[in-house]
Design a protein around this motif. Structure first.
Motif, short mmCIF file in Angstrom:
data_model
loop_
_atom_site.label_atom_id
_atom_site.label_comp_id
_atom_site.label_asym_id
_atom_site.label_seq_id
_atom_site.Cartn_x
_atom_site.Cartn_y
_atom_site.Cartn_z
N PRO A 59 0.70 -1.17 0.02
CA PRO A 59 -0.12 0.11 0.06
C PRO A 59 0.83 1.26 -0.01
O PRO A 59 0.21 2.31 -0.32
N HIS A 60 2.36 1.01 0.49
CA HIS A 60 2.97 2.27 0.66
C HIS A 60 4.01 2.61 -0.27
O HIS A 60 4.90 3.58 0.20
N GLY A 61 4.23 2.01 -1.39
CA GLY A 61 5.31 2.30 -2.15
C GLY A 61 5.23 3.05 -3.34
O GLY A 61 6.15 3.68 -4.06
N THR A 79 6.75 7.31 2.41
CA THR A 79 6.58 6.28 1.51
C THR A 79 7.67 4.99 2.01
O THR A 79 8.68 5.20 2.60
N ASP A 80 7.07 3.82 1.74
CA ASP A 80 7.73 2.60 2.17
C ASP A 80 8.67 2.21 0.83
O ASP A 80 8.09 1.56 -0.10
N THR A 81 9.82 3.02 0.53
CA THR A 81 10.58 2.99 -0.60
C THR A 81 10.74 1.36 -1.13
O THR A 81 11.25 0.60 -0.47
N ASP A 111 1.29 8.19 -4.33
CA ASP A 111 2.16 8.59 -3.31
C ASP A 111 1.43 8.68 -1.92
O ASP A 111 0.23 9.05 -2.18
N ARG A 112 1.77 8.34 -0.94
CA ARG A 112 1.23 8.65 0.41
C ARG A 112 0.68 9.66 0.88
O ARG A 112 -0.19 10.06 1.45
N ASP A 113 1.24 10.75 0.01
CA ASP A 113 0.94 12.35 0.26
C ASP A 113 -0.65 12.25 -0.18
O ASP A 113 -1.22 13.14 0.21
N LEU A 161 2.84 -5.91 2.79
CA LEU A 161 4.01 -5.57 2.86
C LEU A 161 4.63 -4.14 2.78
O LEU A 161 4.03 -3.01 2.29
N HIS A 162 5.54 -3.81 3.77
CA HIS A 162 5.78 -2.33 4.13
C HIS A 162 7.25 -2.44 4.32
O HIS A 162 7.94 -3.36 4.38
N GLY A 163 7.58 -0.97 4.61
CA GLY A 163 9.19 -0.87 5.07
C GLY A 163 9.24 0.26 6.17
O GLY A 163 8.30 1.11 6.28
N ILE A 270 4.55 -7.65 7.20
CA ILE A 270 5.92 -7.51 7.07
C ILE A 270 6.21 -5.85 7.08
O ILE A 270 5.78 -5.40 6.04
N GLU A 271 6.94 -5.36 8.22
CA GLU A 271 7.49 -4.15 7.90
C GLU A 271 9.21 -4.62 7.76
O GLU A 271 9.54 -5.13 8.62
N SER A 272 9.73 -4.19 6.53
CA SER A 272 10.93 -4.68 6.00
C SER A 272 11.74 -3.72 6.43
O SER A 272 11.46 -2.44 6.21
ZN LIG Z 1 3.67 1.25 5.44
#
Ligand SMILES: [Zn+2]
Length: 489
Positions: A59-61, A79-81, A111-113, A161-163, A270-272
């Motif tokens: 959702p955040h890339g 952003t989860d790059t 973008d998350r903005d 999936l996140h970062g 997953i927060e990577s």
């Molecule tokens: Zn995220």
């Protein structure tokens, strides 16, 4: 001019119970082709349709900032790059690993903005109509993927999936349990359902032979399997809980699409970390390979599923119309499966109208890939029933083919059957399969030799199956019943 016909139901008022059961089977047409990419409005949301029992969302890339969407004014904007790119790499690596089978992948390209696809819609879209459309598309693609997995396998697994930007370079695996909750002992985690019942793997905990703590941080837990592939994780055998370190335990999507709220799709977040996971294409490929290896073992251990075995296939069937007292078939069915021997595929039938087509009247013949189904409705019945054929492989994979069987009343006779005797309430109950457009009179006789018939019940121009009863019936002496059919004027 009248024509007349009758059928006689002879009954000593004995119990004759008709057990009617209704087997529902969902048979949605699958409009999405596995491996193909579908986009929502303006390509903001992307769905790669799959045929594995595994779904991953990112959702955040996204980095697109279209001018038509206003910037969000509150919430989180980081952003989860490269998690969008990582999700695509996972798709490619999985497809190579699992013999061409594809995971379901849902990506937000915005973008998350502009949007947050891991918050409820108020914070996520902040009232803008077009942003709300994209938000709903993201959620609906996940829901579609879950429905497809449920139809094909009966259960499956979801990862959001996140970062993260935390200093410790490890995967933070979120099951909706806080760091404090993970700090308790294995015995406490495994006592009752206090902990598992508030987790995103609630259903998997009931399905797996392993304990809840084993699923979280035992050798076959997801975190330990990833750690064994060179990706340190918390919780895992090596790091059973986060302690006081920063830790994300799962967000909106993990709540919505794991099994906390029901269903048979369990999941986790997953927060990577960045280095060695997302920072370049080599890292992303290594991570995707590790995830494929870990999930191969995880599905085998905890879902009793083989990710290399696709759901079976069965050819479709066309709708059928017959005259009363006829039968349908044998209709040819071609079945196939990627791994399960054809002789081990199990065929089952369901009828939506067991008054018209009892399950006992559906017969399979043939062997190998060529099977046949013959369907015989109740004699003289009319109406329609959906017949659903389900093919199941040893992996739990399923395929269905269904058709509507319509039985014309043309030239048919009515059918009167005694169903059961309930002395306390309704007396003797009958089931009457009537003939549309004609009138019917049910009569009884206590003296068959003298042929004295008394009217019990009349109906004109009925439809389908009716139920009636004889309140005066007693359990002591024989009574005879018949139905007279006369053409309505
Ligand atoms: Zn995220």
């Amino acid at each position: 001019m009248n024509s007349s016909a009758s059928s006689i139901a002879r009954c000593h008022l004995c119990l004759w119970l008709l057990a009617a059961f209704f087997a529902a089977a969902s048979a949605h047409a699958q409009p999405y082709v596995p491996g193909q990419t579908y986009f929502g409005r303006s390509n903001y949301i992307e769905y790669i349709a799959g045929n594995l029992p595994f779904i991953i969302s990112a959702p955040h890339g996204g980095t697109n900032k279209p001018a038509e969407l206003p910037d969000r004014t509150y919430g989180t904007f980081a952003t989860d790059t490269a998690t969008d790119t990582l999700a695509r790499t996972i798709r490619t690596v999985f497809t190579n690993r699992f013999g061409g089978l594809v995971p379901h992948v849902i990506i937000c390209n915005l973008d998350r903005d502009k949007i947050d696809c891991n918050r409820e819609i108020i914070e996520g879209a902040q009232g803008n109509t077009n942003t709300e459309i994209a938000w709903n598309e993201f959620q609906n693609f996940i829901a579609t993927a879950k429905q497809t997995v449920s139809n094909q396998f009966g259960r499956g697994f979801y990862i959001d999936l996140h970062g993260h930007g935390h200093p410790i370079q490890q995967l933070e695996i979120g099951y909706l349990l806080s760091a404090g909750e993970l700090a308790v002992s294995d015995a406490t985690l495994d006592a009752g359902t206090n902990y598992s019942g508030q987790s995103s793997i609630k259903e998997l905990d009931q399905r797996s032979l392993s304990s809840f703590s084993e699923l979280l941080r035992g050798p076959t837990g997801f975190g330990s399997l990833m750690a064994a592939q060179g990706f340190p994780s918390v919780p895992s055998q090596a790091v059973p809980d986060p302690g006081t370190n920063s830790y994300f335990n799962g967000g909106y999507n993990t709540v919505q699409h794991g099994s906390l709220l029901g269903g048979t799709i369990s999941g986790l977040q997953i927060e990577s970390n960045y280095t060695n996971v997302r920072n370049n294409s080599v890292s992303r490929t290594n991570f995707a390979n590790a995830l494929a290896t870990a999930l191969d073992t995880y599905f085998s251990n905890h879902f009793a599923m083989n990710l290399h075995d696709a759901a079976p296939a069965v050819t479709s069937l066309t709708n059928q119309t017959i005259n009363a007292s006829g039968s349908v078939g044998p209709l040819g069915l071609t079945i196939a499966d990627s791994l399960t021997p054809l002789a081990q595929l199990v065929l089952r039938a369901a009828s939506s109208n067991t008054n018209l087509v009892p399950l006992a009247n559906i017969v399979f013949t043939g062997s190998g890939s060529n099977r046949f189904v013959t369907v015989t409705p109740v004699p003289y019945g009319n109406g329609s029933s959906t017949i659903t054929i389900t093919v199941t492989d040893t992996n739990g994979g399923m395929a269905t083919a269904s058709f509507t069987l319509t039985v014309n009343p043309t030239g048919s006779l009515p059918l009167l059957t005694a169903v059961n005797y309930d002395p306390a309430r309704t007396g003797l109950n009958f089931r009457l399969v009537a003939v549309a457009g004609q009138s019917h009179t049910v009569e009884y006789s206590d003296d068959l030799q003298a042929q004295i018939w008394n009217p019990l019940f009349s109906v004109t121009n009925p439809a389908g199956v009716l139920h009636t009863n004889d309140k005066l019936g007693t359990n002591n002496s024989p009574r005879f019943y018949r139905v007279r059919q006369e053409m309505s004027p």
